[in-house]
Design a protein around this motif. Sequence first.
Motif, mmCIF file in Angstrom:
data_model
loop_
_atom_site.group_PDB
_atom_site.id
_atom_site.type_symbol
_atom_site.label_atom_id
_atom_site.label_comp_id
_atom_site.label_asym_id
_atom_site.label_seq_id
_atom_site.Cartn_x
_atom_site.Cartn_y
_atom_site.Cartn_z
ATOM 1 N N LYS A 6 0.829 -1.204 0.000
ATOM 2 C CA LYS A 6 0.000 0.000 0.000
ATOM 3 C C LYS A 6 0.867 1.259 0.000
ATOM 4 C CE LYS A 6 -4.096 -1.948 2.261
ATOM 5 N NZ LYS A 6 -5.005 -1.870 3.429
ATOM 6 N N ASN A 7 1.973 1.215 0.771
ATOM 7 C CA ASN A 7 2.882 2.363 0.779
ATOM 8 C C ASN A 7 3.438 2.612 -0.616
ATOM 9 O OD1 ASN A 7 4.150 1.171 3.924
ATOM 10 N ND2 ASN A 7 2.595 2.752 3.591
ATOM 11 N N LEU A 8 3.837 1.526 -1.284
ATOM 12 C CA LEU A 8 4.419 1.652 -2.619
ATOM 13 C C LEU A 8 3.402 2.215 -3.601
ATOM 14 C CD1 LEU A 8 6.476 -1.661 -2.851
ATOM 15 C CD2 LEU A 8 7.323 0.650 -2.445
ATOM 16 N N LEU A 9 2.146 1.752 -3.501
ATOM 17 C CA LEU A 9 1.113 2.269 -4.392
ATOM 18 C C LEU A 9 0.853 3.748 -4.119
ATOM 19 C CD1 LEU A 9 -1.426 -0.715 -4.401
ATOM 20 C CD2 LEU A 9 0.107 0.004 -6.250
ATOM 21 N N ALA A 10 0.920 4.128 -2.842
ATOM 22 C CA ALA A 10 0.742 5.547 -2.499
ATOM 23 C C ALA A 10 1.876 6.385 -3.080
ATOM 24 C CB ALA A 10 0.676 5.708 -0.984
ATOM 25 N N ILE A 11 3.097 5.857 -2.943
ATOM 26 C CA ILE A 11 4.250 6.557 -3.526
ATOM 27 C C ILE A 11 4.085 6.651 -5.032
ATOM 28 C CG2 ILE A 11 6.737 6.407 -3.944
ATOM 29 C CD1 ILE A 11 6.978 5.042 -1.193
ATOM 30 N N GLY A 12 3.643 5.534 -5.630
ATOM 31 C CA GLY A 12 3.459 5.513 -7.079
ATOM 32 C C GLY A 12 2.425 6.518 -7.535
ATOM 33 N N GLY A 13 1.301 6.596 -6.803
ATOM 34 C CA GLY A 13 0.279 7.566 -7.163
ATOM 35 C C GLY A 13 0.785 8.988 -7.070
ATOM 36 N N THR A 14 1.561 9.266 -6.042
ATOM 37 C CA THR A 14 2.155 10.596 -5.895
ATOM 38 C C THR A 14 3.082 10.923 -7.050
ATOM 39 O OG1 THR A 14 2.068 10.349 -3.482
ATOM 40 C CG2 THR A 14 3.499 12.078 -4.354
ATOM 41 N N LEU A 104 13.074 -0.930 -17.891
ATOM 42 C CA LEU A 104 14.138 -0.011 -17.497
ATOM 43 C C LEU A 104 13.665 1.439 -17.476
ATOM 44 C CD1 LEU A 104 17.054 -1.583 -19.579
ATOM 45 C CD2 LEU A 104 16.662 -1.818 -17.132
ATOM 46 N N MET A 105 12.392 1.679 -17.776
ATOM 47 C CA MET A 105 11.889 3.048 -17.756
ATOM 48 C C MET A 105 11.928 3.597 -16.334
ATOM 49 S SD MET A 105 8.665 3.104 -20.410
ATOM 50 C CE MET A 105 7.731 1.894 -19.469
ATOM 51 N N PRO A 106 12.512 4.766 -16.140
ATOM 52 C CA PRO A 106 12.620 5.316 -14.781
ATOM 53 C C PRO A 106 11.254 5.463 -14.111
ATOM 54 C CG PRO A 106 13.936 6.586 -16.340
ATOM 55 C CD PRO A 106 13.100 5.650 -17.153
ATOM 56 N N VAL A 107 11.157 5.024 -12.883
ATOM 57 C CA VAL A 107 9.981 5.151 -12.013
ATOM 58 C C VAL A 107 8.767 4.403 -12.564
ATOM 59 C CG1 VAL A 107 8.396 6.747 -10.859
ATOM 60 C CG2 VAL A 107 10.789 7.386 -11.169
ATOM 61 N N LEU A 108 8.415 4.663 -13.825
ATOM 62 C CA LEU A 108 7.189 4.098 -14.384
ATOM 63 C C LEU A 108 7.224 2.574 -14.414
ATOM 64 C CD1 LEU A 108 4.458 4.713 -15.631
ATOM 65 C CD2 LEU A 108 5.573 4.882 -17.867
ATOM 66 N N SER A 109 8.365 1.989 -14.776
ATOM 67 C CA SER A 109 8.435 0.530 -14.835
ATOM 68 C C SER A 109 8.215 -0.085 -13.450
ATOM 69 C CB SER A 109 9.778 0.083 -15.409
ATOM 70 O OG SER A 109 10.847 0.528 -14.598
ATOM 71 N N PHE A 110 8.714 0.563 -12.415
ATOM 72 C CA PHE A 110 8.508 0.072 -11.042
ATOM 73 C C PHE A 110 7.013 0.042 -10.703
ATOM 74 C CE2 PHE A 110 8.065 0.782 -6.463
ATOM 75 C CZ PHE A 110 8.903 -0.198 -5.947
ATOM 76 N N LEU A 111 6.303 1.067 -11.140
ATOM 77 C CA LEU A 111 4.863 1.126 -10.873
ATOM 78 C C LEU A 111 4.112 0.071 -11.676
ATOM 79 C CD1 LEU A 111 4.401 5.005 -10.904
ATOM 80 C CD2 LEU A 111 4.703 3.514 -8.931
ATOM 81 N N LEU A 112 4.468 -0.087 -12.938
ATOM 82 C CA LEU A 112 3.793 -1.076 -13.780
ATOM 83 C C LEU A 112 4.024 -2.494 -13.267
ATOM 84 C CD1 LEU A 112 4.564 0.409 -17.322
ATOM 85 C CD2 LEU A 112 2.386 0.480 -16.084
ATOM 86 N N LEU A 113 5.215 -2.728 -12.724
ATOM 87 C CA LEU A 113 5.536 -4.061 -12.188
ATOM 88 C C LEU A 113 5.043 -4.245 -10.750
ATOM 89 C CD1 LEU A 113 9.174 -4.322 -13.582
ATOM 90 C CD2 LEU A 113 7.239 -5.747 -14.269
#
Length: 313
Positions: A6-14, A104-113
């Motif tokens: 949940k923390n990661l999703l919150a960070i991702g949304g931000t 390898l896309m910055p930030v976005l790939s982490f959210l998609l995965l």
Amino acid sequence: MTITQKNLLAIGGTIIVLLMLFSWLGLAGSRASQTAGALMILGMTVGSFLNVLIFRLPKMLEYRWRMECADASGQTIAQTAAMTLSRPRSHCPACQTPLAAWQLMPVLSFLLLRGRCANCAAKINPRYPLVELGLGLAFACIGWNYGIQPTTPAYLALIFLLTALALIDCDAKLLPDALTQVLLWSGLACNLFQLFAPLQDAVIGAMAGYLGMWLIAAVFRLCAGKDGLGRGDFKLMAGIGAWLGWQQLPLTLGAGAICSALCGGILIHFKRMNRDTPQAFGPYLIAAACLAMLRGNEIIGWYFSLASGHHNG
């Protein structure tokens, strides 16, 4: 605090909101906001390379040292393929699966995965997107405050070098010559054009930074009977002096020492660190150098004004 899904999703949304905001500003905003948006994207892209540098450079140096020691001692050790900044391909540390380009896309790939490897579902260290986002925001701040002018590329290069050195020192207790030398010579090169300080102040700053740290280390060794500073700290201060000039060195050293003592005391109090555990000093010096770079003249002026007022009173 434990970082949960949940923390990661919150960070991702931000992060997504920030990206959308900067994209909108880049299209419809002022020149400053357009510059900030463009440099934020550049910073996140450079942050992806920074993650590679932080992880691989200490391992590359360790491999080279092992080969040199084996050669000097006449020993034979099994040679493996040397790691470089480009080889092998980026891969999952858990299952060794090479990463696809979109991963390898910055930030976005982490959210998609969703923070996990696409192949083995192992957790991805959240520091990777945080470094990318942090460097992106730092670049955006430079763009917002300074726009596009001769000092802007120099600010970006300085932030990149200092961030790399701070994180490598945190991880490996190492300040590599490959970066401290670049810091030193690039600072002197920039100040050929007086971008940050007159060249004379920069040269004196480089000399005073190195010799001052050497003297502090010598006194500590004489009093405590052991080493308290590494030679990398000497070279780091020389590089900081080359960029900012000798006038900012007392503030950098004083603020860095205070922060190091406070953080060390807190960690010891909560039993997160032993009194005899070596503590990386580089990150504190670097944080203090950033403070000196952004507000050094104001802080020094305030201090002398305060001291003068007390004296007159």
